[in-house]
Design an enzyme around this catalytic site. Sequence first.
Site, short mmCIF file in Angstrom:
data_model
loop_
_atom_site.label_atom_id
_atom_site.label_comp_id
_atom_site.label_asym_id
_atom_site.label_seq_id
_atom_site.Cartn_x
_atom_site.Cartn_y
_atom_site.Cartn_z
N LYS A 174 2.53 13.48 3.36
CA LYS A 174 1.48 13.34 2.33
C LYS A 174 1.20 14.67 1.64
CE LYS A 174 -0.49 9.46 4.78
NZ LYS A 174 -1.60 8.86 5.54
N GLN A 199 -6.79 10.55 9.07
CA GLN A 199 -5.55 9.94 9.55
C GLN A 199 -5.81 9.14 10.83
OE1 GLN A 199 -2.70 10.03 7.86
NE2 GLN A 199 -1.38 9.08 9.37
N ASP A 227 -7.83 5.96 0.76
CA ASP A 227 -7.06 5.06 1.63
C ASP A 227 -7.39 3.59 1.33
OD1 ASP A 227 -5.21 6.07 3.49
OD2 ASP A 227 -6.79 6.80 4.82
N1 L34 Z 1 -5.82 7.06 7.28
N2 L34 Z 1 -3.94 6.59 8.53
C1 L34 Z 1 -4.54 6.63 7.33
N3 L34 Z 1 -3.93 6.25 6.18
C2 L34 Z 1 -2.66 5.81 6.22
O1 L34 Z 1 -2.07 5.38 5.10
C3 L34 Z 1 -1.96 5.78 7.44
N4 L34 Z 1 -0.65 5.40 7.55
C4 L34 Z 1 -0.22 4.70 8.75
C5 L34 Z 1 -0.69 5.50 9.95
N5 L34 Z 1 -2.04 6.04 9.79
C6 L34 Z 1 -2.65 6.15 8.59
C7 L34 Z 1 0.39 6.05 7.01
O2 L34 Z 1 0.28 6.89 6.15
C8 L34 Z 1 1.29 4.70 8.61
N6 L34 Z 1 1.56 5.62 7.54
C9 L34 Z 1 2.84 6.01 7.11
C10 L34 Z 1 3.05 6.75 5.96
C11 L34 Z 1 4.30 7.15 5.56
C12 L34 Z 1 5.40 6.81 6.29
C13 L34 Z 1 5.21 6.07 7.43
C14 L34 Z 1 3.94 5.67 7.84
C15 L34 Z 1 6.74 7.25 5.85
O3 L34 Z 1 6.87 8.03 4.95
N7 L34 Z 1 7.81 6.77 6.49
C16 L34 Z 1 9.17 7.14 6.16
C17 L34 Z 1 9.88 7.68 7.37
C18 L34 Z 1 9.19 8.78 8.07
C19 L34 Z 1 9.92 9.26 9.31
O4 L34 Z 1 11.13 9.48 9.23
O5 L34 Z 1 9.25 9.40 10.36
C20 L34 Z 1 9.92 5.91 5.66
O6 L34 Z 1 10.90 6.10 4.95
O7 L34 Z 1 9.53 4.82 6.01
#
Ligand code: L34
Length: 298
Positions: free
Chosen positions: A54, A98, A121
């Site tokens: 982020k 988070q 969010d």
């Molecule tokens: N307050 N907490 C708050 N807001 C959120 O919106 C989140 N979330 C979830 C967990 N807690 C939170 C996220 O941001 C899950 N989450 C999230 C965000 C981004 C990605 C995954 C989960 C992401 O970018 N995933 C990548 C891979 C990342 C990796 O390799 O570990 C993808 O391509 O899916």
Amino acid sequence: MPAQLIDGLLVAAGIKREVQADVAGLLARGLRPPHLRVLLIGSHPASKAYVTSKVRACAEVGITSDTEILPDTISEKSLKARIAELNADDEVDGILVQLPLPDHLTPMSVIESIDHRKDVDGFHPMNVGRLALNMPGFRSCTPAGIQELFKHYMIPTKAKHAVVVGASNIVGTPMALMLSREHDSYNGKATTTICHKYTKDLTAHTIAADILIVAAGQPNLITAPMVKEGVVVVDVGMNRVADHTSEKGYKLVGDVDFEGVSQKASWITPVPGGVGPMTVAMLMKNTLLSAKKAVYPD
Ligand code: L34
């Protein structure tokens, strides 16, 4: 015929470019850039990585951000006191706590202490309530990102049977509300079923889905025999499973058996590279909207 891939990285890049251009427009008018404040409490292993992505996205689009790392022993009272200061700080447009939080903290109570006008969010009861009532508000980033994917690929939802597996406050519930209520041709008007851990005969529901959104946090929950030919599948799962061949010692998998299900689906999101990047892109968009006071004018 194997499914076509829904490319979240591609669509997210487009949204971030739009946000970047808008931020540049604010600066050209002599305004300060939008500012996101992230509160990271404790040391959940995945949280640090998500927050890093982020913060990186903010830098890419010209949004300034700060991450406050707070001890996992922090009391709810001190955390809320810090949030109250940020609520009152005119330089802060978005506040993100988070999740998950350490067990002694009550997530909804903490979220409710955020000024809903800075809740980028979209988790605050005011914003979820406004979604339920089809009123303007901040929309939860993951389901809003999924709506953007449907729009980009011109996948209609109107009159379709959408099945959402998972009823969480942050994904399943707002997703079902958006699919069933929001009134624009790609963004709603579906007949929507919510399945959860008490659902009897999950397959009876998933097999009927034209659109299947899976946000249950369970690898391989959805397999090929559970879906019908031509279904659109969105996999919100983000599970780390042990993998000794990878450098990190784990690999990321969704809730859907991609190999099998992609043989029957018409469209499918991969993990990674599907919904995750959209969540981050929509957070950028919400932070921009907050700075512009586009959702809640003064
Ligand atoms: N307050 N907490 C708050 N807001 C959120 O919106 C989140 N979330 C979830 C967990 N807690 C939170 C996220 O941001 C899950 N989450 C999230 C965000 C981004 C990605 C995954 C989960 C992401 O970018 N995933 C990548 C891979 C990342 C990796 O390799 O570990 C993808 O391509 O899916």
